[in-house]
Scaffold this motif. Structure first.
Motif, PDB file in Angstrom:
ATOM      1  N   VAL A   1       0.874  -1.174   0.000  1.00  0.00           N
ATOM      2  CA  VAL A   1       0.000   0.000   0.000  1.00  0.00           C
ATOM      3  C   VAL A   1       0.915   1.229   0.000  1.00  0.00           C
ATOM      4  O   VAL A   1       1.339   1.721   1.039  1.00  0.00           O
ATOM      5  CB  VAL A   1      -0.969  -0.014   1.206  1.00  0.00           C
ATOM      6  N   ALA A   2       1.238   1.654  -1.220  1.00  0.00           N
ATOM      7  CA  ALA A   2       2.224   2.727  -1.407  1.00  0.00           C
ATOM      8  C   ALA A   2       1.549   4.087  -1.273  1.00  0.00           C
ATOM      9  O   ALA A   2       1.315   4.798  -2.261  1.00  0.00           O
ATOM     10  CB  ALA A   2       2.920   2.570  -2.747  1.00  0.00           C
ATOM     11  N   GLU A   3       1.248   4.410  -0.035  1.00  0.00           N
ATOM     12  CA  GLU A   3       0.544   5.643   0.337  1.00  0.00           C
ATOM     13  C   GLU A   3       1.135   6.867  -0.365  1.00  0.00           C
ATOM     14  O   GLU A   3       2.343   7.084  -0.317  1.00  0.00           O
ATOM     15  CB  GLU A   3       0.734   5.790   1.854  1.00  0.00           C
ATOM     16  N   ASP A   4       0.276   7.663  -0.985  1.00  0.00           N
ATOM     17  CA  ASP A   4       0.665   8.900  -1.684  1.00  0.00           C
ATOM     18  C   ASP A   4       1.554   8.670  -2.913  1.00  0.00           C
ATOM     19  O   ASP A   4       2.150   9.604  -3.434  1.00  0.00           O
ATOM     20  CB  ASP A   4       1.376   9.895  -0.739  1.00  0.00           C
ATOM     21  N   LYS A   5       1.660   7.417  -3.357  1.00  0.00           N
ATOM     22  CA  LYS A   5       2.460   7.121  -4.542  1.00  0.00           C
ATOM     23  C   LYS A   5       1.535   6.583  -5.639  1.00  0.00           C
ATOM     24  O   LYS A   5       0.535   5.918  -5.340  1.00  0.00           O
ATOM     25  CB  LYS A   5       3.522   6.063  -4.220  1.00  0.00           C
ATOM     26  N   LEU A   6       1.916   6.838  -6.875  1.00  0.00           N
ATOM     27  CA  LEU A   6       1.101   6.382  -8.011  1.00  0.00           C
ATOM     28  C   LEU A   6       1.018   4.855  -8.074  1.00  0.00           C
ATOM     29  O   LEU A   6       1.863   4.156  -7.523  1.00  0.00           O
ATOM     30  CB  LEU A   6       1.675   6.946  -9.313  1.00  0.00           C
ATOM     31  N   GLY A   7      -0.002   4.388  -8.768  1.00  0.00           N
ATOM     32  CA  GLY A   7      -0.339   2.956  -8.823  1.00  0.00           C
ATOM     33  C   GLY A   7       0.822   2.016  -9.086  1.00  0.00           C
ATOM     34  O   GLY A   7       0.858   0.923  -8.532  1.00  0.00           O
ATOM     35  N   TYR A   8       1.753   2.432  -9.945  1.00  0.00           N
ATOM     36  CA  TYR A   8       2.831   1.490 -10.297  1.00  0.00           C
ATOM     37  C   TYR A   8       3.794   1.207  -9.157  1.00  0.00           C
ATOM     38  O   TYR A   8       4.631   0.306  -9.272  1.00  0.00           O
ATOM     39  CB  TYR A   8       3.564   1.921 -11.572  1.00  0.00           C
ATOM     40  N   LYS A   9       3.667   1.927  -8.027  1.00  0.00           N
ATOM     41  CA  LYS A   9       4.478   1.603  -6.844  1.00  0.00           C
ATOM     42  C   LYS A   9       3.778   0.572  -5.953  1.00  0.00           C
ATOM     43  O   LYS A   9       4.341   0.090  -4.996  1.00  0.00           O
ATOM     44  CB  LYS A   9       4.766   2.875  -6.035  1.00  0.00           C
ATOM     45  N   TRP A  10       2.521   0.267  -6.274  1.00  0.00           N
ATOM     46  CA  TRP A  10       1.729  -0.658  -5.455  1.00  0.00           C
ATOM     47  C   TRP A  10       1.984  -2.097  -5.896  1.00  0.00           C
ATOM     48  O   TRP A  10       1.115  -2.725  -6.510  1.00  0.00           O
ATOM     49  CB  TRP A  10       0.244  -0.330  -5.548  1.00  0.00           C
ATOM     50  N   ALA A  11       3.158  -2.613  -5.592  1.00  0.00           N
ATOM     51  CA  ALA A  11       3.508  -3.970  -6.020  1.00  0.00           C
ATOM     52  C   ALA A  11       2.483  -4.981  -5.523  1.00  0.00           C
ATOM     53  O   ALA A  11       2.114  -4.978  -4.357  1.00  0.00           O
ATOM     54  CB  ALA A  11       4.889  -4.325  -5.501  1.00  0.00           C
ATOM     55  N   ARG A  12       2.010  -5.802  -6.462  1.00  0.00           N
ATOM     56  CA  ARG A  12       1.051  -6.858  -6.102  1.00  0.00           C
ATOM     57  C   ARG A  12       1.718  -8.233  -6.222  1.00  0.00           C
ATOM     58  O   ARG A  12       2.722  -8.369  -6.885  1.00  0.00           O
ATOM     59  CB  ARG A  12      -0.169  -6.800  -7.035  1.00  0.00           C
ATOM     60  N   TRP A  13       1.141  -9.226  -5.588  1.00  0.00           N
ATOM     61  CA  TRP A  13       1.680 -10.598  -5.600  1.00  0.00           C
ATOM     62  C   TRP A  13       3.155 -10.593  -5.192  1.00  0.00           C
ATOM     63  O   TRP A  13       4.007 -11.240  -5.812  1.00  0.00           O
ATOM     64  CB  TRP A  13       1.509 -11.240  -6.987  1.00  0.00           C
TER      65      TRP A  13
ATOM     66  N   ALA B   1       7.216   9.213  -8.210  1.00  0.00           N
ATOM     67  CA  ALA B   1       5.811   8.793  -8.329  1.00  0.00           C
ATOM     68  C   ALA B   1       4.901   9.368  -7.258  1.00  0.00           C
ATOM     69  O   ALA B   1       3.951   8.723  -6.823  1.00  0.00           O
ATOM     70  CB  ALA B   1       5.723   7.264  -8.329  1.00  0.00           C
ATOM     71  N   ASP B   2       5.201  10.581  -6.813  1.00  0.00           N
ATOM     72  CA  ASP B   2       4.346  11.193  -5.804  1.00  0.00           C
ATOM     73  C   ASP B   2       3.025  11.601  -6.442  1.00  0.00           C
ATOM     74  O   ASP B   2       2.997  12.151  -7.536  1.00  0.00           O
ATOM     75  CB  ASP B   2       5.027  12.425  -5.189  1.00  0.00           C
ATOM     76  N   VAL B   3       1.933  11.338  -5.742  1.00  0.00           N
ATOM     77  CA  VAL B   3       0.619  11.733  -6.240  1.00  0.00           C
ATOM     78  C   VAL B   3       0.518  13.248  -6.119  1.00  0.00           C
ATOM     79  O   VAL B   3       0.769  13.813  -5.067  1.00  0.00           O
ATOM     80  CB  VAL B   3      -0.508  11.082  -5.404  1.00  0.00           C
ATOM     81  N   SER B   4       0.189  13.911  -7.229  1.00  0.00           N
ATOM     82  CA  SER B   4      -0.030  15.355  -7.138  1.00  0.00           C
ATOM     83  C   SER B   4      -1.369  15.641  -7.768  1.00  0.00           C
ATOM     84  O   SER B   4      -1.796  14.942  -8.682  1.00  0.00           O
ATOM     85  CB  SER B   4       1.071  16.118  -7.866  1.00  0.00           C
ATOM     86  N   PHE B   5      -2.040  16.643  -7.262  1.00  0.00           N
ATOM     87  CA  PHE B   5      -3.398  16.871  -7.733  1.00  0.00           C
ATOM     88  C   PHE B   5      -3.522  17.976  -8.765  1.00  0.00           C
ATOM     89  O   PHE B   5      -4.605  18.332  -9.162  1.00  0.00           O
ATOM     90  CB  PHE B   5      -4.337  17.100  -6.543  1.00  0.00           C
ATOM     91  N   GLU B   6      -2.358  18.503  -9.209  1.00  0.00           N
ATOM     92  CA  GLU B   6      -2.451  19.502 -10.288  1.00  0.00           C
ATOM     93  C   GLU B   6      -2.658  18.709 -11.573  1.00  0.00           C
ATOM     94  O   GLU B   6      -1.952  17.755 -11.837  1.00  0.00           O
ATOM     95  CB  GLU B   6      -1.149  20.295 -10.426  1.00  0.00           C
ATOM     96  N   GLU B   7      -3.631  19.135 -12.361  1.00  0.00           N
ATOM     97  CA  GLU B   7      -3.929  18.424 -13.607  1.00  0.00           C
ATOM     98  C   GLU B   7      -3.206  19.079 -14.759  1.00  0.00           C
ATOM     99  O   GLU B   7      -3.047  20.278 -14.777  1.00  0.00           O
ATOM    100  CB  GLU B   7      -5.430  18.445 -13.893  1.00  0.00           C
TER     101      GLU B   7
END
Ligand code: MTE
Ligand code: MO
Length: 230
Positions: free
Chosen positions: A187-199, A224-230
Motif C-alpha cells: 500500500v504505497a501511500e501517496d504514490k502512483l499505482g505502479y508503486k503498489w507492487a502486487r503478488w 511517483a508522488d501523487v499530485s493533484f495539479e492536472e
C-alpha cells in the motif's frame, strides 16, 4: 413594441431549444452515470464492505486489469515472502507468519496514471515489522519489491518508514482478491499505482538509489508522488 415582442419570442424559442438540448444531454449523462454506477456496483463482492467512517469505498477489483502479464494465481502451498539483500539475516515468512504481526488498518486511495482511482480500506502489517527480524544494514537505502509475475518497483526505505507503509493482506474487510495481488500488495501511500507492487514474493534491501522498476525503466517517474495539479 412589435419589434420587441418578436425579439422576445425569438429569444424564448431559442431558450426552449437550448434547454431541450440540455435536457437531452442531461438524460444521456444520467444514463451514462447509471451504467457506470451499475458497472462499479457489479465489481463489489457479496461480503465486501462499502463504507467506512462515512466514506464510500470503491470495489477492491479495479475496472480492468493492466498487469504486465495478467492476473497471477500464487500457489500458497509453496508461497514464501523473503527479505533479502543488505540484511543481517535473509528471512523467509509463510503467509501465516506475516499475519502474526500486529495488524494496521488504513483508508487509502490508489491513483493509477491511467486516470482512475480507488478508495479502499486496507488491512496489513507494517513493512518495518517485516524488516526488523532480517536486520537491514546501514547501506540499505532502498526497498525493491519483487513480484510473482516478474514485476518490480522500488521506494526509499526512509519514505516507507516515515509513512509507516503496510503490506496489505485484506481490502474492504476481505482477503485480498487475486486481481488485487493476493496474497500481498504494497500500500504505497501517496504514490502512483505502479508503486503498489502486487503478488509480492520478495523485498530486497538495496543500496542502489537509482534502481528503476518495470515501469520506471520505461520512463515513469521514480518518485511517483501523487499530485493533484492536472
Ligand atoms: N506484480 C504487479 N504489480 C503491479 C502491476 C503489475 O503489472 N504487476 N501493475 C501496477 C500498476 S501500473 C497499477 S496502476 C496497480 C493496479 O493495477 P491494475 O491497473 O492492473 O489494477 O498495480 C501495480 N502493481
Ligand atoms: Mo498503473
Amino acid at each position: 413594441m412589435k419589434g420587441k415582442k418578436i425579439i422576445l419570442s425569438v429569444m424564448t424559442a431559442l431558450l426552449l431549444l437550448a434547454s431541450a438540448g440540455c435536457g437531452e444531454q442531461a438524460e444521456i449523462n444520467r444514463e451514462y452515470g447509471d451504467i457506470m454506477a451499475r458497472a462499479t456496483e457489479d465489481r463489489f463482492s457479496a461480503m465486501e464492505i462499502r463504507e467506512y467512517k462515512g466514506v464510500r469505498l470503491d470495489p477492491s477489483i479495479g475496472p480492468r486489469d493492466n498487469s504486465i502479464t495478467g492476473i497471477q494465481s500464487v500457489n500458497m502451498e509453496e508461497y514464501k515472502l523473503s527479505v533479502t539483500g543488505l540484511v543481517e539475516t535473509v528471512t523467509e515468512y509463510t503467509y501465516e507468519e506475516v499475519l502474526e504481526y500486529p495488524s494496521v488498518e488504513k483508508l487509502i486511495t490508489l491513483y493509477c496514471v491511467e486516470g482512475w482511482d480507488a478508495t479502499i480500506l486496507w488491512e496489513g502489517v507494517r513493512i518495518a515489522d517485516l524488516l526488523e527480524k532480517a536486520g537491514p544494514l546501514d547501506d540499505g537505502k532502498i526497498l525493491v519489491f519483487k513480484c510473482h509475475d516478474g514485476y518490480t518497483t522500488s521506494m526509499p526505505l526512509s519514505e516507507i518508514l516515515e509513512k509507516d507503509m503496510i503490506l496489505a493482506y485484506s481490502s474492504n474487510g476481505e482477503a485480498l482478491p487475486e486481481p488485487m495481488g493476493y496474497p500481498f500488495i504494497v500500500v504505497a501511500e501517496d504514490k502512483l499505482g505502479y508503486k503498489w507492487a502486487r503478488w509480492v514474493v520478495e523485498i530486497e534491501v538495496s543500496d542502489d538509489v537509482d534502481y528503476e522498476g518495470t515501469w520506471e525503466r520505461r520512463g515513469y517517474d521514480n518518485e511517483a508522488d501523487v499530485s493533484f495539479e492536472e
